[in-house]
Motif scaffolding. Sequence first.
Motif, short mmCIF file in Angstrom:
data_model
loop_
_atom_site.label_atom_id
_atom_site.label_comp_id
_atom_site.label_asym_id
_atom_site.label_seq_id
_atom_site.Cartn_x
_atom_site.Cartn_y
_atom_site.Cartn_z
N ILE A 60 6.05 -27.50 25.36
CA ILE A 60 7.50 -26.65 25.70
C ILE A 60 7.73 -24.81 25.60
N THR A 61 7.93 -24.25 26.23
CA THR A 61 7.89 -22.30 25.65
C THR A 61 9.31 -21.86 25.34
N SER A 62 10.17 -22.49 26.08
CA SER A 62 11.58 -21.53 25.86
C SER A 62 12.80 -22.08 26.12
N LEU A 63 13.98 -22.53 26.02
CA LEU A 63 14.66 -23.46 26.79
C LEU A 63 16.15 -22.33 26.75
N SER A 64 16.45 -23.63 26.92
CA SER A 64 18.17 -22.57 27.73
C SER A 64 19.46 -23.63 27.82
N GLY A 65 20.45 -23.41 27.98
CA GLY A 65 21.40 -24.94 27.67
C GLY A 65 21.65 -24.86 29.39
N LEU A 66 22.77 -26.21 29.22
CA LEU A 66 23.24 -26.41 31.29
C LEU A 66 24.98 -26.34 31.38
N ALA A 75 11.21 -24.05 30.29
CA ALA A 75 9.68 -23.61 30.61
C ALA A 75 8.58 -24.36 30.10
N ILE A 76 8.44 -25.34 30.43
CA ILE A 76 7.22 -25.89 29.84
C ILE A 76 5.68 -25.34 31.03
N ASP A 77 4.69 -25.76 29.76
CA ASP A 77 3.76 -25.14 30.11
C ASP A 77 3.18 -24.52 32.04
N THR A 78 3.25 -25.86 32.56
CA THR A 78 2.87 -26.00 33.66
C THR A 78 3.67 -25.21 34.57
N GLY A 79 5.50 -25.13 33.89
CA GLY A 79 6.86 -24.77 35.00
C GLY A 79 7.82 -25.03 35.03
N PHE A 80 8.56 -25.91 35.24
CA PHE A 80 9.65 -26.32 35.06
C PHE A 80 10.01 -27.82 34.48
N ALA A 81 10.74 -27.55 33.80
CA ALA A 81 11.73 -29.11 33.21
C ALA A 81 12.80 -29.36 32.61
#
Length: 315
Positions: A60-66, A75-81
């Motif tokens: 997991i490479t970065s985070l933001s709130g909902l 952002a994860i290594d392969t896309g979004f989650a």
Amino acid sequence: MVKKYTVTDPLLKLGCTLGEGAVWDTRTQRLYFVDIDQRKVYTYEPSTGAHGYQTFDNKITSLSGLADGSGLIAAIDTGFAYIPFSSLPFPPDGSKQSVIPVEVDAKCNEKEKRFNEGTVDPAGRFLSGTLGFEHGSKDGRMFSLAVTAEGNHRAPLVLDNITCTNGMGWTADGETMYFTDSWIKEIAAFDYNLETGEMSNRRTFSILEDQYGEPDGMCTDSEGGIWSARWGAGKVVRLTPSGELDVVIDFPGAWHMTCVVFGGPSLEDLYVTTASSDYTGDNLPERSQGGDLFVVRGLGYQGVERHRFKGTAST
């Protein structure tokens, strides 16, 4: 006149391989950040001092709130989650968790190592981009994740020819976007169309001399200043809205400063993540605090609340 500070003691001695992706949640009054290489998401609650982590299947490479408060967009290594708060037990129970992947066409190609930094724009889109395999290569791209009126996800390409995607931010009116292109040591500025998410008219906002390393993560303050973590320099700097250097914070025990974000009840505490990996060069000073979490208080600046993504992690 440049103000100078020195921070000698970490807040938490964590030994992260690649600490990154810090976001402060004003609702929970907690700090969330990651160790990319150890596949961990950390939670820190300043009011109690409690902290812990959860391990995931993906990097997991970065985070933001909902916006709905159900968790985090990542952002994860392969896309979004999505990462629901229910998968971040606090304190953690030690079991490995799985993210909830977002199915969109935004995927790494054969030239891209993985996704890296990501940030939500003032309209609620989550922008994240990639980096290439070779330092200096311009194989990275950026995508803009959004939820349509029908409830579907889309992530169009919004920028290419990136070296290494890093910190992003916007002016208070949302009309200017800042973007960190690390391997060319540039923080760029773009005209930003909030309605369409289009970036245009790229120009250089800041390139600092070699003693300030490479720009990494960034955040903004209420006066329009830019705070930039400097990889390979042991420093965090502040740039005025006109790009002038006016604050330098030295961390003599750390070398790779990776991400900065304002937190605390009044958004006046500056949290800084670091890395213990990828030390290169000759005659490097002792940096045994690399990988720890720092906080800088009493700077006299106030951060701005981060924007939230208009999706949901509810299952």
